[in-house]
Design an enzyme around this catalytic site. Sequence first.
Site, PDB file in Angstrom:
ATOM      1  N   PRO A   1       0.823  -1.217   0.000  1.00 21.55           N
ATOM      2  CA  PRO A   1       0.000   0.000   0.000  1.00 21.55           C
ATOM      3  C   PRO A   1       0.852   1.260   0.000  1.00 21.55           C
ATOM      4  O   PRO A   1       1.814   1.362   0.763  1.00 21.55           O
ATOM      5  CB  PRO A   1      -0.788  -0.110   1.317  1.00 21.55           C
ATOM      6  CG  PRO A   1      -0.174  -1.214   2.095  1.00 21.55           C
ATOM      7  CD  PRO A   1       0.554  -2.087   1.147  1.00 21.55           C
TER       8      PRO A   1
ATOM      9  N   GLN B   1      -7.041  -1.406   1.300  1.00 25.24           N
ATOM     10  CA  GLN B   1      -6.535  -1.127   2.651  1.00 25.24           C
ATOM     11  C   GLN B   1      -7.363  -0.001   3.261  1.00 25.24           C
ATOM     12  O   GLN B   1      -7.451   1.096   2.689  1.00 25.24           O
ATOM     13  CB  GLN B   1      -5.058  -0.710   2.635  1.00 25.24           C
ATOM     14  CG  GLN B   1      -4.508  -0.597   4.060  1.00 25.24           C
ATOM     15  CD  GLN B   1      -3.126   0.022   4.165  1.00 25.24           C
ATOM     16  OE1 GLN B   1      -2.907   1.143   3.711  1.00 25.24           O
ATOM     17  NE2 GLN B   1      -2.189  -0.700   4.768  1.00 25.24           N
TER      18      GLN B   1
ATOM     19  N   TYR C   1      -1.189   5.409  13.187  1.00 30.59           N
ATOM     20  CA  TYR C   1      -2.513   5.951  12.886  1.00 30.59           C
ATOM     21  C   TYR C   1      -3.517   5.489  13.963  1.00 30.59           C
ATOM     22  O   TYR C   1      -3.121   4.847  14.949  1.00 30.59           O
ATOM     23  CB  TYR C   1      -2.932   5.560  11.456  1.00 30.59           C
ATOM     24  CG  TYR C   1      -1.976   6.147  10.425  1.00 30.59           C
ATOM     25  CD1 TYR C   1      -1.826   7.535  10.318  1.00 30.59           C
ATOM     26  CD2 TYR C   1      -1.189   5.338   9.607  1.00 30.59           C
ATOM     27  CE1 TYR C   1      -0.926   8.093   9.411  1.00 30.59           C
ATOM     28  CE2 TYR C   1      -0.291   5.895   8.709  1.00 30.59           C
ATOM     29  CZ  TYR C   1      -0.159   7.268   8.609  1.00 30.59           C
ATOM     30  OH  TYR C   1       0.736   7.823   7.738  1.00 30.59           O
TER      31      TYR C   1
ATOM     32  N   ARG D   1      -2.466  -4.905   8.925  1.00 31.67           N
ATOM     33  CA  ARG D   1      -1.078  -4.414   8.922  1.00 31.67           C
ATOM     34  C   ARG D   1      -0.739  -3.932  10.326  1.00 31.67           C
ATOM     35  O   ARG D   1      -1.482  -3.159  10.931  1.00 31.67           O
ATOM     36  CB  ARG D   1      -0.896  -3.288   7.908  1.00 31.67           C
ATOM     37  CG  ARG D   1       0.508  -2.714   7.948  1.00 31.67           C
ATOM     38  CD  ARG D   1       0.855  -1.870   6.741  1.00 31.67           C
ATOM     39  NE  ARG D   1       1.587  -2.672   5.764  1.00 31.67           N
ATOM     40  CZ  ARG D   1       2.489  -2.177   4.909  1.00 31.67           C
ATOM     41  NH1 ARG D   1       2.762  -0.894   4.889  1.00 31.67           N
ATOM     42  NH2 ARG D   1       3.111  -2.962   4.052  1.00 31.67           N
TER      43      ARG D   1
ATOM     44  N   ARG E   1       8.439   0.992  -2.595  1.00 37.90           N
ATOM     45  CA  ARG E   1       9.188   1.943  -3.437  1.00 37.90           C
ATOM     46  C   ARG E   1       9.649   1.354  -4.761  1.00 37.90           C
ATOM     47  O   ARG E   1       9.596   2.045  -5.785  1.00 37.90           O
ATOM     48  CB  ARG E   1      10.352   2.535  -2.641  1.00 37.90           C
ATOM     49  CG  ARG E   1       9.872   3.506  -1.575  1.00 37.90           C
ATOM     50  CD  ARG E   1      10.932   3.797  -0.556  1.00 37.90           C
ATOM     51  NE  ARG E   1      11.329   2.596   0.162  1.00 37.90           N
ATOM     52  CZ  ARG E   1      12.381   2.518   0.952  1.00 37.90           C
ATOM     53  NH1 ARG E   1      13.149   3.563   1.129  1.00 37.90           N
ATOM     54  NH2 ARG E   1      12.664   1.395   1.589  1.00 37.90           N
TER      55      ARG E   1
HETATM   56  C1  LIG Z   1       4.966   6.909  -1.005  1.00 34.09           C
HETATM   57  C2  LIG Z   1       4.637   5.906   0.038  1.00 34.09           C
HETATM   58  C3  LIG Z   1       3.355   5.856   0.558  1.00 34.09           C
HETATM   59  C4  LIG Z   1       3.010   4.892   1.515  1.00 34.09           C
HETATM   60  N1  LIG Z   1       1.719   4.796   1.941  1.00 34.09           N
HETATM   61  C5  LIG Z   1       1.332   3.761   2.716  1.00 34.09           C
HETATM   62  C6  LIG Z   1      -0.029   3.501   2.970  1.00 34.09           C
HETATM   63  O1  LIG Z   1      -0.904   4.176   2.471  1.00 34.09           O
HETATM   64  N2  LIG Z   1      -0.337   2.469   3.777  1.00 34.09           N
HETATM   65  C7  LIG Z   1       0.625   1.679   4.338  1.00 34.09           C
HETATM   66  O2  LIG Z   1       0.305   0.747   5.068  1.00 34.09           O
HETATM   67  N3  LIG Z   1       1.922   1.887   4.059  1.00 34.09           N
HETATM   68  C8  LIG Z   1       2.295   2.880   3.250  1.00 34.09           C
HETATM   69  N4  LIG Z   1       3.613   3.029   2.911  1.00 34.09           N
HETATM   70  C9  LIG Z   1       4.603   2.079   3.430  1.00 34.09           C
HETATM   71  C10 LIG Z   1       4.875   0.972   2.403  1.00 34.09           C
HETATM   72  O3  LIG Z   1       3.738   0.173   2.174  1.00 34.09           O
HETATM   73  C11 LIG Z   1       6.023   0.078   2.840  1.00 34.09           C
HETATM   74  O4  LIG Z   1       5.676  -0.559   4.046  1.00 34.09           O
HETATM   75  C12 LIG Z   1       7.331   0.848   3.048  1.00 34.09           C
HETATM   76  O5  LIG Z   1       7.544   1.782   2.019  1.00 34.09           O
HETATM   77  C13 LIG Z   1       8.529  -0.124   3.067  1.00 34.09           C
HETATM   78  O6  LIG Z   1       8.605  -0.853   1.868  1.00 34.09           O
HETATM   79  P1  LIG Z   1       9.693  -0.518   0.706  1.00 34.09           P
HETATM   80  O7  LIG Z   1      11.036  -0.576   1.358  1.00 34.09           O
HETATM   81  O8  LIG Z   1       9.499  -1.601  -0.310  1.00 34.09           O
HETATM   82  O9  LIG Z   1       9.394   0.848   0.188  1.00 34.09           O
HETATM   83  C14 LIG Z   1       3.972   3.997   1.976  1.00 34.09           C
HETATM   84  C15 LIG Z   1       5.261   4.088   1.465  1.00 34.09           C
HETATM   85  C16 LIG Z   1       5.599   4.997   0.496  1.00 34.09           C
HETATM   86  C17 LIG Z   1       6.987   5.003  -0.066  1.00 34.09           C
END
Ligand SMILES: Cc1cc2nc3c(=O)[nH]c(=O)nc-3n(C[C@H](O)[C@H](O)[C@H](O)COP(=O)(O)O)c2cc1C
Length: 768
Positions: free
Chosen positions: A416, A493, A574, A622, A717
């Site tokens: 997400p 989500q 949150y 989550r 990412r």
């Molecule tokens: C731009 C952005 C927005 C995110 N928004 C959410 C979100 O809406 N809900 C959520 O549970 N995590 C959110 N996350 C966290 C990601 O789901 C993920 O847990 C976190 O980026 C680590 O993963 P990665 O290393 O692959 O980026 C967000 C992350 C990024 C980079």
Amino acid sequence: MKIGCIGAGPAGLYFAISMKLRDPSHEIEIFERNAPGVTFGWGVVFSDQTVENLSANDPKSAKIIADEFAHWDDIDVHIHGETITSSGHGFIGIGRKRLLEILQERARELGVVLYFEAECDPADPKWRDYDLVIASDGANSRFRDAYADAFGVDIDVRRNKFVWLGTSKVFDAFTFAFEKTEHGWIWAHAYRFAPDCSTFIVECDEDTWLSFGFDRMDQAEAIAACEHLFAKYLDGHKLMSNAAHLRGSAQWLNFRRIKCERWSTGNVILLGDAAHTAHFSIGSGTKLALEDAIKLAEVLTRKGLSLEAAMDEYVAERNLEVLKLQNSARNSTEWFETLDRYLHFEPLQFAYSLLTRSQRISHENLRLRDRQWLEGVERWFWKRATDGRSNKTAPPMFAPLKLREMQVENRITVSPMAMYSAVDGTPNDFHFVHYGERAMGGAGLVFTEMTCVSPEGRISPGCTGMWKDEHVAAWKRIVEFVHANSKAKICLQLGHSGGKGSTKLGWEGNDVPLDDGNWPVMSASNVPWSPANQTPRPMTRADMDEVRDQFVAAVRMGIECGFDMVELHAAHGYLLSSFLTPLQNRRTDEYGGSLENRLRYPLEVFTAMRAVWPGDRPMSVRISATDWAGDNGITPDDSVAIGEAFAQEGADLIDVSAGQTWADAQPTYGRMFQTPFSDKIRNEGRLATMAVGNIYEPDHANSILAAGRADLVALARPHLVDPFWTLRAAAQLDYRDVACPPQYLNGLSQLARNLKREAEANAAALRV
Ligand SMILES: Cc1cc2nc3c(=O)[nH]c(=O)nc-3n(C[C@H](O)[C@H](O)[C@H](O)COP(=O)(O)O)c2cc1C
Ligand SMILES: Cc1cc2nc3c(=O)[nH]c(=O)nc-3n(C[C@H](O)[C@H](O)[C@H](O)COP(=O)(O)OP(=O)(O)OC[C@H]3O[C@@H](n4cnc5c(N)ncnc54)[C@H](O)[C@@H]3O)c2cc1C
């Protein structure tokens, strides 16, 4: 310079050699408390890289050492009456005693003066006469402890007990033997280091050790007990101790992980185990000691470098190496400390988990070492993933997963990610393209961003929502596109921002309140996220009813849209997370205090959602598995209990994130840094989990899945700039059965061909 080295271990001896080689005019003395030839331990293992470093530094001693190396390729893992053998591991080893003899002889030849049976006292005034005193006096260094504050010493005493024995039984493979006894599990790490001798380290947890009565046994009794326990591996050979000077249970040690912030004070410099230790299960202590010695000699003899600058360079470079190794060593140490987690694995997966425990060896490393064995693991994985229907030999990330009646095509998930691009909560064409494209990119499961159940529940004015008909229509259009044009499943989500709401769009400032138009926020308690954020209103019971009903209404709308799955966002500080974490929840009613109380409201919301969500469709939650606040916040043990509580109410998957629950958290980042929490929750709680956090290569995903550290792997990412991450991975791994939109098939096969050519060219270049 006049230099005194304390201790004739590998570090002290090799430093003296390296220093003399660079400048024979140095006057170097080594003082060793033991008599010549008396040492603890048996064999040590090296890597090819260490041998190269030694050869570059002193070809003469390196050649003598290399000529005496014992080589072996196989690792045997004995567990549950089976032996799992994998090959291609390429170990080299030598007896510690023999290594020290070689180094002593070389040191003498170069003019180093050695004194034996010379116990050194840091308080002795004679050390003031030396330009440098090298504290190479091992893990129990008296010289380090005498100046503990100046060095910033940090010691972590680990919980397992071990004893370092030897045997005349020659093990042809590096052997891990796990034995179940009435007192608990006990295991041996055994490897050959000479034509007629092997190291035999016995390890178990403290309870097992006490239950055996090892604390009351003398040396002979303990050895006899170990011989009896491991008789079937020893073929009648004896176990031996060469620590005769240690009495009874003192031979059993708890590993001490040592690190120091600073490595020099006055004229004293730390070297080798005195400065740092790395757990014996990754076998790198001697390598670190020898490489420290080379670097220290090099900076001390470099022309024009002041002592201060030399120390800075020595510490900066060596500390980085040490930290990397200590990271891997910690994973390995913890693996053995939490063995219980993995004992229910089938032997093949148990062995895979053991081999990849430090995260230094990955799936593709194993393929290079022993392709046949790895393919056996892949076949096993697919068979299990398909209830025996598939005989495929293919990467684990492409194996399907069934959650309730939902079949996910493969194990890769688009995590997400808030896009901050909605107006009044309504997803628009940006979202349509964004989600549509990521679904076509091959991931098995696509999560929506945190979609908020009310306008006040949004993080920012740009968050998507699910509280009115326009939202249903817009999401339905997206879901229908995903279903019509890809095999991906799509998960909604749902969340509420709580005290972290009413903030700017992500790229305008994370968690920063709006310049104007802020709306009032509520949370478990009146704890603001930061001094700059609003102080939230603690939720009343009426607020709780209202928000719970909003979640339920949003789930109903999710059904109308046709979502395959729903996730409750209870992480990252949150609203629901603010109940779970004691750092934000200061309530004194039945929703605060104990974990059971803190779980009460999030569980109530989840249960109400589950009651309306169709029974054949899965739900996930989550969570933040740690607050990164030690025992003051949610601990990994709490996170297992949290996962279990949600599972009991019908959660099919725990989406294991971490942190973002309080502003001053100090996370330990790194590759796959949150995966250990997923591993813990999955294997201690026996729950299905999804791992997330700095997972970005197909190799990471395959290693995590095959080792049973998670059931799904989420990437956030990496998917931002590469919606086609999964298709790219399929091309890279030459896997052709991936679900690819037919319109894009030509592109996929061209990419596969080009990547194959590139890999072949790189391999050829390496061979030249
Ligand atoms: C731009 C952005 C927005 C995110 N928004 C959410 C979100 O809406 N809900 C959520 O549970 N995590 C959110 N996350 C966290 C990601 O789901 C993920 O847990 C976190 O980026 C680590 O993963 P990665 O290393 O692959 O980026 C967000 C992350 C990024 C980079
Ligand atoms: C069970 C076990 C298995 C291991 N397996 C491996 C392996 O496979 N591969 C590997 O690379 N490493 C292994 N190690 C680690 C390895 O033994 C150490 O990292 C390595 O010996 C460090 O070298 P050192 O010279 O810094 O310290 P040490 O080897 O400990 O040498 C220190 C010396 O200083 C002497 N000394 C201490 N205090 C004084 C004093 N006050 N006065 C005079 N002399 C003193 C000691 O007698 C000793 O000889 C293992 C360690 C253990 C415990």
